[in-house]
Design a protein around this motif. Structure first.
Motif, PDB file in Angstrom:
ATOM      1  N   PHE A 270      -3.079   3.514  -3.251  1.00 14.15           N
ATOM      2  CA  PHE A 270      -2.884   2.285  -4.016  1.00 14.15           C
ATOM      3  C   PHE A 270      -2.817   1.109  -3.043  1.00 14.15           C
ATOM      4  N   PHE A 271      -3.502   0.018  -3.425  1.00 13.17           N
ATOM      5  CA  PHE A 271      -3.489  -1.185  -2.597  1.00 13.17           C
ATOM      6  C   PHE A 271      -3.314  -2.412  -3.492  1.00 13.17           C
TER       7      PHE A 271
ATOM      8  N   GLU B 204      -7.686   4.878  -5.378  1.00 13.26           N
ATOM      9  CA  GLU B 204      -8.661   5.966  -5.312  1.00 13.26           C
ATOM     10  C   GLU B 204      -7.920   7.291  -5.209  1.00 13.26           C
ATOM     11  N   LYS B 205      -8.411   8.299  -5.964  1.00 14.22           N
ATOM     12  CA  LYS B 205      -7.901   9.655  -5.859  1.00 14.22           C
ATOM     13  C   LYS B 205      -8.842  10.487  -5.014  1.00 14.22           C
ATOM     14  N   VAL B 206      -8.258  11.296  -4.124  1.00 19.48           N
ATOM     15  CA  VAL B 206      -9.067  12.182  -3.278  1.00 19.48           C
ATOM     16  C   VAL B 206      -8.331  13.513  -3.127  1.00 19.48           C
ATOM     17  N   GLU B 207      -9.056  14.521  -2.703  1.00 16.93           N
ATOM     18  CA  GLU B 207      -8.448  15.823  -2.426  1.00 16.93           C
ATOM     19  C   GLU B 207      -8.450  16.061  -0.926  1.00 16.93           C
ATOM     20  N   LEU B 208      -7.281  16.387  -0.396  1.00 19.90           N
ATOM     21  CA  LEU B 208      -7.143  16.723   1.017  1.00 19.90           C
ATOM     22  C   LEU B 208      -7.172  18.242   1.164  1.00 19.90           C
ATOM     23  N   GLN B 209      -8.075  18.741   1.980  1.00 27.83           N
ATOM     24  CA  GLN B 209      -8.163  20.174   2.218  1.00 27.83           C
ATOM     25  C   GLN B 209      -7.106  20.614   3.231  1.00 27.83           C
ATOM     26  N   GLN B 210      -6.449  21.740   2.926  1.00 31.42           N
ATOM     27  CA  GLN B 210      -5.449  22.322   3.833  1.00 31.42           C
ATOM     28  C   GLN B 210      -4.454  21.243   4.310  1.00 31.42           C
TER      29      GLN B 210
ATOM     30  N   SER C 236       0.849  -1.195   0.000  1.00 35.25           N
ATOM     31  CA  SER C 236       0.000   0.000   0.000  1.00 35.25           C
ATOM     32  C   SER C 236       0.879   1.237   0.000  1.00 35.25           C
ATOM     33  N   ARG C 237       0.337   2.307  -0.551  1.00 38.70           N
ATOM     34  CA  ARG C 237       1.058   3.576  -0.544  1.00 38.70           C
ATOM     35  C   ARG C 237       0.082   4.708  -0.802  1.00 38.70           C
ATOM     36  N   MET C 238       0.549   5.939  -0.567  1.00 36.27           N
ATOM     37  CA  MET C 238      -0.207   7.139  -0.918  1.00 36.27           C
ATOM     38  C   MET C 238       0.716   8.055  -1.706  1.00 36.27           C
ATOM     39  N   ASP C 239       0.347   8.372  -2.941  1.00 31.36           N
ATOM     40  CA  ASP C 239       1.107   9.299  -3.772  1.00 31.36           C
ATOM     41  C   ASP C 239       0.485  10.681  -3.722  1.00 31.36           C
TER      42      ASP C 239
END
Length: 863
Positions: A242-243, A287-293, A225-228
């Motif tokens: 990603f998983f 999955e793509k997501v938007e992180l606020q601030q 797993s990771r987060m880009d």
């Protein structure tokens, strides 16, 4: 999921190499008793007919051999010579363990061994079940069919693997020293330095490393797993999860739920859930997501090292399996190759869009017996790098991929990694399918394993192999093709693209330009340019202006020798009398070729080396190393295109006189403090020019600074002339220069700049040609000593310029906030002495002016 830890006490013995895995019952039947290897100081070893040692696994076989009195600690005295026979035997590890009926009900039971060095036969319940020949990939196999309820026996037979390779050296070109004992190392996927390098003695390694356990589960689990971070905009970040999942039943599909959440400071900032239909074996989700601030991760000194936690779990067939919690960062990283007006290119690392000057050093394994390194050593070394102002380590390709704790500490401390794959200084057999298979497995595994760490800045294919094609071999002995291209130019970039696509890739280090080690393009190992190139080479022993002449963008290797602290020298002599020039002294790096370079530099720059006793040599050798590291760093940082200075090398795998600033015993060398000052996040650099000086102002911190910079000419006795001041707004993450006019005799003084109130230490134009100057006799004193918790705050001053003053206690391992520093007349210097109750004494290193001997002629060296 059920887990059975197999670490702990095992039984261990040695056999001859011809005792293969088919004779496991015969070996197991040998009774307990004293274990002996008859070898003395000969290269041959004869194992006892009976007897086992107790070994605490994970371990290298060297550790139980030392603990059981078979050999002495190999890294002291000249003991490395007495352990070479280890490679010529097979080593048998035995472990009994209990398996429950409940565990056997799970779909699969995998045996996981994180590291096997090197050639391993895996034998379970006296049935040979597998062979493993890659120390850089874990062994992971379903062994359920070999297990039974109750007591089970696991046997691991290990050898060095080199016995299979003699005399297969047809493509083995290697440029190193007499220390190297085996060019056939290129056939073996294990740490290459263990066969010796020009800075370490060969110490054969063989053992079981890191984690070893049985893992039983049913349904499915997350195996990667990771987060880009895709991009940053207006304080927000688009990230992608990603998983990779593994389902146990190969012949049927199954419903599953994948759940994951991202936490910051223990509070959820995003929660995701996906309902999946899994097939047998590998499955993927993203999955793509938007992180606020979003809270950004920054390199050391450039901002905070904000870390999120990624939690994930998979539920399948009524079973929920949790993934390991991972600390991840929101950050982008790229290499800026933009063109300059002269047609050359930049080589800047940009993190979150900000240009970062990469300050740091080359990381080599922490111990010649690398499997015995505790987590605490990794933490200490990384934290010392942070304390020295590092923003990057280069992971040298002759070593190893380190354990997870190292990458976690680098991420916590903000130290980027320029990470070689583990190939170095040789041509590798990419004509062998079996070798390419291991190269593919290794690249896939390591890029997946390390992809989520925010410290990862660039993957590089190898150490100096591309460079060797153009720089190392004259035509008659050059290889007939570039052996290794299938790995470095195809397999590795593909793995990086698949598994960590947001991390750049370079086929080698150095690289870029018309040839791999082109000085004005890309990443450079500066040995060539400072040793042979007529435009940039030294004109005499470490001519300092050569650093300014070298048009390198990013120097990821160059270094200077420096002796160790006296406590370290005493430690590796281990009670033997310290004889300068004696056998032990020379064995630990003090051989003649190296001493010629050190002595010549001391003689050219500091004092007459022939008059120094041992303590004087250790002191001035350290000062000389520190001066040269400082000069190199400032030369790189004051250039508008300067992008990085990584010293060769940061740490040691054994105690030796060498390039490092931290020694094997984790003791700071004298040079540590020079490099720490050279790497200050707020830095003034002064260079004299005709009719005045130029001042470089660097502010790497995330805050804009208003600085009143006072500048001018000062005599060594303190009188000032042509003084002025300039108020500057110094933006965050900025570099700028200004000129000022002035006059003064540089044999009697220097140009200076200072802005102490804004965090900029005083800087001057005096280069480290201290023997060219007759310094006035200075009165140096301790003005005050105050307690601050467990520390002492010591304030010192001098009535005249002192190029090197230092504090000293009876323990040379004490840490200081600064040491071996300059003192300016009338300026007080306050130093924090950490965890110390003994009041230090202040000393000065006297610089002797006068004629220099023939030793100051530069002796070209090849490393």
């Amino acid at each position: 999921m059920k887990k059975l830890n197999l670490a702990g006490e095992w039984r261990l013995r040695a056999e001859f190499l011809d005792v293969g895995p088919e004779r496991v019952a015969e070996v197991a039947a040998k009774p307990d008793g004293p274990f002996t290897v008859y070898h003395g100081k000969s290269p041959n070893a004869f194992p006892a007919k009976t007897g086992f040692m107790r070994a605490q696994v994970p371990c290298d076989v060297i550790t139980p051999l030392v603990e059981n009195g078979v050999i002495e600690e190999p890294l002291i005295k000249t003991n490395t010579k007495n352990c070479l026979w280890i490679r010529d035997l097979s080593w048998w590890f035995f472990k009994e363990f209990e398996v429950t009926e409940e565990m056997l009900q799970e779909d699969v039971i995998r045996l996981n061994i994180e590291m096997l060095d090197f050639k391993a036969d895996i034998i379970l319940n006296y049935r040979p079940m597998a062979r493993h020949t890659n120390a850089f990939c874990p062994f992971c196999e379903d062994v359920k069919r070999f297990l039974k309820p109750g007591t089970n026996t696991l046997v691991i037979r290990l050898t060095s693997g080199i016995e299979d390779q003699y005399p297969k050296d047809a493509i083995s070109f290697y440029c190193a020293s007499d220390n190297a004992i085996c060019d056939q190392r290129v056939y073996l996927r294990k740490p290459q330095f263990t066969y010796g390098w020009d800075w370490c003695q060969p110490v054969p390694t063989c053992g079981i490393g890191r984690a070893i356990y049985l893992e039983a589960f049913s349904g499915a689990k997350i195996i990667s797993s990771r987060m880009d971070t895709c991009f940053l905009q207006d304080g927000n970040a688009e990230v992608e999860f990603f998983f990779e999942l593994d389902k146990t039943n190969m012949t049927a599909s199954a419903e599953a739920v994948l759940e994951y959440e991202l936490l910051f400071d223990g509070k959820p900032v995003y929660q995701g859930r996906q309902e999946l239909l899994l097939v047998g074996g590998l499955n993927y989700a993203q999955e793509k997501v938007e992180l606020q601030q979003a809270k950004l991760w920054w390199p050391n000194g450039y901002g905070e090292q904000n870390l999120y936690e990624l939690h994930a779990r998979c539920t399948c067939m009524g079973n929920t399996v949790e993934d390991r919690v991972k600390k991840v960062g929101v950050r982008t990283v790229e290499i800026d190759h933009s063109k300059l007006s002269d047609g050359t290119r930049n080589f800047f690392f940009r993190v979150n869009g900000v240009r970062v000057f990469c300050k740091g050093g080359n990381w080599v394994p922490t111990d010649s017996v690398y499997l015995r390194t505790p987590d605490s050593t990794y933490r200490t070394l990384v934290e010392e790098g942070k304390a020295a102002g590092f923003t990057m380590f280069r992971m040298w390709g002759g070593g190893t991929y380190e354990p997870d704790c190292f990458y976690e500490y680098c991420s916590e401390c903000g130290i980027l990694l320029m990470h070689d794959f583990m190939y170095a200084c040789g041509f590798y057999p990419d004509t062998l399918n079996s070798f390419l298979f291991e190269a593919q497995r290794e690249a896939d595994y390591q890029t997946k394993r390390l992809a989520h760490y925010p410290c990862m800045a660039v993957w590089t294919g190898n150490n100096e192999i591309s460079e060797s094609i153009t720089d190392w071999f004259p035509e008659p002995i050059a290889p007939d093709r570039f052996y290794g291209e299938k790995i470095f130019n195809y397999i590795q970039p593909s793995a990086v693209h698949q598994n960590s696509p947001r991390i750049p890739y370079m086929p080698s280090s150095p690289y870029f330009g018309g040839k791999a080690n082109q000085v004005d393009d890309g990443d450079v190992h500066a040995w060539t340019y400072l040793g042979r190139d007529p435009k940039t080479k030294f004109k005499f022993s470490y001519e300092l202006e050569a650093f300014d002449r070298m048009p390198a963008r990013f120097s990821s290797e160059y270094g200077f020798f420096g002796a160790q602290m006296e406590s370290t020298v005493q430690r590796y002599h281990d009670g033997e009398e310290v004889v300068r020039g004696g056998e032990i002294w020379k064995h630990h790096g003090e051989f003649d070729r190296k001493r010629n370079g050190i002595d010549g530099a001391i003689n050219r720059h500091l004092t007459d080396f022939s008059k120094l006793d041992m303590q004087g040599y250790l002191l001035y050798s350290g000062i000389m190393q520190g001066c040269l590291y400082s000069e190199m760093s400032e030369a790189m940082r004051q250039k508008p295109y300067g992008a990085g200075d990584l010293i060769w090398m940061y740490n040691d795998c054994w105690p030796e006189t060498g390039w490092t600033v931290i020694d094997y015993y984790l003791t700071r060398k004298v040079s540590f403090y020079f490099l720490k000052r050279a790497f200050d996040t707020r830095k003034l650099i002064v260079r004299s020019r005709e009719g005045g000086a130029v001042v470089t102002v660097i502010n790497e911190t995330p805050e804009t600074v208003s600085a009143e910079i006072r500048y001018g000419y000062m005599k060594f006795t303190g009188e000032k002339a042509c003084t002025g001041s300039k108020t500057l707004q110094v933006p965050a993450h900025s570099w700028q220069q200004f000129d000022f006019d002035g006059e003064g005799d540089l044999r009697e003084g220097f140009f200076f700049a200072s802005a102490l109130e804004s965090g900029f230490e005083t800087a001057d134009s005096l280069r480290a040609y201290y023997r060219d100057v007759a310094f006035p006799k200075a009165q140096v004193k301790v003005d005050s000593v105050e307690k601050d918790g467990n520390d002492l705050m010591v304030t010192v001053s001098a009535d005249a310029y002192v190029p090197v003053a230092y504090l000293k206690t009876s323990d040379d391992r004490v840490h200081y906030s600064d040491n071996y520093f300059k003192l300016y007349p009338g300026e007080k210097k306050t130093v924090r002495v950490l965890n110390c109750t003994e009041e230090p004494v202040v000393y000065t290193a006297e610089m002797e002016p006068g004629e220099r001997s023939a030793a100051d002629e530069f002796q070209e060296a090849s490393f």
